[in-house]
Design a protein around this motif. Structure first.
Motif, short mmCIF file in Angstrom:
data_model
loop_
_atom_site.label_atom_id
_atom_site.label_comp_id
_atom_site.label_asym_id
_atom_site.label_seq_id
_atom_site.Cartn_x
_atom_site.Cartn_y
_atom_site.Cartn_z
N GLU A 1 7.02 -2.00 -9.31
CA GLU A 1 7.74 -1.90 -8.05
C GLU A 1 9.18 -1.44 -8.23
OE1 GLU A 1 7.29 -5.27 -5.50
OE2 GLU A 1 5.12 -5.26 -5.73
N PHE B 1 6.47 -0.13 0.51
CA PHE B 1 5.44 -0.27 -0.50
C PHE B 1 4.81 -1.66 -0.47
CE2 PHE B 1 8.11 3.21 -1.82
CZ PHE B 1 7.18 4.17 -2.13
N VAL C 1 -0.69 -0.04 4.48
CA VAL C 1 -0.85 -0.46 3.09
C VAL C 1 -1.63 -1.78 3.04
CG1 VAL C 1 0.35 -1.16 0.98
CG2 VAL C 1 1.27 0.71 2.39
N LEU D 1 -0.99 2.49 -4.42
CA LEU D 1 -1.17 1.84 -3.13
C LEU D 1 -2.56 2.14 -2.60
CD1 LEU D 1 2.11 2.71 -1.16
CD2 LEU D 1 1.64 0.69 -2.52
N SER E 1 -0.87 -3.19 -3.30
CA SER E 1 -0.18 -2.32 -4.26
C SER E 1 -0.27 -2.93 -5.64
CB SER E 1 1.28 -2.12 -3.86
OG SER E 1 1.98 -3.33 -3.93
#
Length: 164
Positions: A90, A101, A83, A75, A86
């Motif tokens: 996942e 995330f 964030v 990240l 990413s």
């Protein structure tokens, strides 16, 4: 790790837990990700376009092999623990943690307790937060490592983190 390094590391975790307690967090607290509206997210991405492009061009090529052969997620967050992007697998997280995330999620200690991104920002240094070192029980299934990225004025411009 030498004895003094271990003591310093333990102090980072203890200090973070103390901050969490001071903010009124409890171990059973389950925060809700506060996602910025799309216009605000676009503005955040515009503000950090250089950080995003440099990370894509200069940092990620070194991690391509790691990303292809392991179950980890990288990240990039801004200086406020939001964030920005990413990369990776996942599937490393449980369904209930997936929103954390995603682009726009915020990992500040005040909301998420002791965690790699928020704690790295709080101490302006690299950290690794193991499962049970997370203040919130909800985050204890993950391991996170994070390092701040400093600009030319020694201010935190962002944080690069790896979760597994």
């Amino acid at each position: 790790m030498r004895k003094n390094e271990y003591a310093d590391y333990r102090s980072v975790i203890a200090d973070s837990w103390n901050r969490c307690i001071a903010w009124g967090l409890e171990h059973d607290h389950e925060p809700t990700p506060l996602m910025p509206e799309s216009a605000r997210l676009e503005e955040i991405n515009r503000q950090h376009s250089e950080l995003l492009s440099v990370t894509e061009a200069e940092v990620l090529p070194y991690y391509r092999n790691v990303l292809s052969s392991s179950r980890c997620l990288i990240l990039l967050a801004d200086q406020h623990a939001t964030v920005l992007n990413s990369w990776g697998d996942e599937r490393i997280t449980e369904t209930r943690l997936k929103p954390w995330f995603q682009t726009g999620a915020n990992w500040q200690e005040q909301n998420c307790g002791t965690n790699a991104i928020g704690t790295s920002i709080a101490v302006s240094a690299p950290v690794q937060i193991q499962r049970n070192e997370h203040f919130l029980k909800t985050n204890r299934s993950i391991i996170g490592s994070a390092a701040p990225i400093f600009d030319a004025h020694r201010q935190i411009a962002g944080v690069l983190s790896v979760f597994s």
